[in-house]
Design a protein around this motif. Structure first.
Motif, PDB file in Angstrom:
ATOM      1  N   ASP A 117       0.842  -1.192   0.000  1.00 22.79           N
ATOM      2  CA  ASP A 117       0.000   0.000   0.000  1.00 22.79           C
ATOM      3  C   ASP A 117       0.880   1.246   0.000  1.00 22.79           C
ATOM      4  N   THR A 155      -9.902  11.301   0.061  1.00 17.71           N
ATOM      5  CA  THR A 155      -9.260  10.024  -0.259  1.00 17.71           C
ATOM      6  C   THR A 155      -9.898   9.394  -1.490  1.00 17.71           C
ATOM      7  N   GLU A 156     -11.227   9.378  -1.553  1.00 20.36           N
ATOM      8  CA  GLU A 156     -11.918   8.781  -2.690  1.00 20.36           C
ATOM      9  C   GLU A 156     -11.591   9.518  -3.989  1.00 20.36           C
ATOM     10  N   GLN A 211      -8.077   8.342  -4.921  1.00 19.04           N
ATOM     11  CA  GLN A 211      -8.042   6.945  -5.334  1.00 19.04           C
ATOM     12  C   GLN A 211      -8.677   6.731  -6.708  1.00 19.04           C
ATOM     13  N   HIS A 269      -3.282   5.019  -7.678  1.00 19.53           N
ATOM     14  CA  HIS A 269      -3.818   5.830  -6.586  1.00 19.53           C
ATOM     15  C   HIS A 269      -4.708   5.015  -5.652  1.00 19.53           C
ATOM     16  N   ARG A 270      -5.283   3.909  -6.163  1.00 19.43           N
ATOM     17  CA  ARG A 270      -6.151   3.095  -5.307  1.00 19.43           C
ATOM     18  C   ARG A 270      -5.374   2.406  -4.194  1.00 19.43           C
TER      19      ARG A 270
END
Length: 269
Positions: A45, A67-68, A71, A77-78
């Motif tokens: 991660d 964050t979403e 990502q 980015h996820r």
């Protein structure tokens, strides 16, 4: 993805949180393998910590939305995983955001500043009892479910998902090593692996070595992995659970937590 690319994404995320929180953001820090070494492009991660002046009612939604948005930019980015709390809480050994004890210990030991002030020396080191209790609760919540237990017997995701395979193999190894680390340091994957393979009584060493190779980029070949899982996964977890039960009993942890480990051991067979 290279280590450099991962750090670039972490730095981009740090700037996004600074924009979201403004002057309330004290600093952003690398955690995990990006901070202490051993980053694996295949499975690691991108761990990021953000420290705030205080925590307010809308902060969980703000962190989640930021964050979403990050990502969603790309598959790389996820991989972003964000831990956050206020500095007063970190000084007092509390979590008022999303910052489990093991990750607070990582911040104190290995946190690397991306922007803002370096407050890592101000972070209270969690006591051993907190680390034991939180790691045990994590194991029950994530690894002891019926779904995961069924996967141990008839692996599907474990044969196709490098990240899940390496996490499933290394979780019990790291938990066992952390339990023996009297210095209270945050354990790294490499330290845990070296320690585990040196233990005469440790089972499933062939599976653990395979997990290390996959983490380094070795292909996840079902024909190679399936027999290793069949022979080694349950013994690896029984070894961990039995040791954890002894620790929980000796520490006088709540009976429901002990019962959950006993039930898990029975279900593994």
């Amino acid at each position: 993805m290279t280590t450099t690319e991962a750090r670039t994404i972490a730095a981009e995320a740090a700037r996004a949180y600074r924009e979201a929180f403004g002057d309330r953001l004290i600093g952003a820090y690398l955690l995990g393998s990006l901070s202490y070494g051993g980053y694996s492009p295949a499975v690691s991660d991108i761990d990021l910590a953000i420290v705030l002046t205080d925590v307010r009612d809308g902060d969980p939604s703000l962190v989640s939305a930021t964050t979403e948005a990050l990502q969603g930019q790309s598959p790389l980015h996820r991989k972003l995983s964000v831990f956050w709390a206020s500095l007063p809480a970190l000084r007092e050994g509390r979590d008022d955001g999303r910052f489990p004890a093991q990750d607070r210990l990582q911040l104190a030991d290995h946190g690397r500043v991306l922007l803002g002030a370096d407050v890592t020396r101000e972070v209270a080191r969690p006591p051993a009892a907190d680390l034991l209790r939180e790691s045990a609760k994590f194991a029950i919540a994530v690894l002891a479910t019926d779904e995961v237990t069924a996967e141990f017997r008839t692996p599907r995701r474990l044969l196709a998902d490098k990240v899940w395979f390496t996490k499933a193999v290394f979780f019990p190894v790291r938990f066992r090593y952390s339990a023996t680390t009297e210095s209270g340091r945050a354990a790294t994957n490499d330290e845990s692996l070296e320690w585990y393979l040196a233990q005469p009584e440790a089972p499933s060493k062939s599976l653990v070595r395979l997990g290390a190779r996959v983490r380094e980029g070795h292909p996840l070949d079902a024909a190679e992995v399936e027999p290793e899982l069949a022979a080694g996964l349950v013994p690896l977890y029984r070894h961990y659970i039995e040791a954890e039960l002894r620790r929980l009993r000796e520490a006088g942890e709540p009976e429901d937590l002990v019962d959950a480990f006993e039930d898990w051991l029975k279900r593994l067979g």
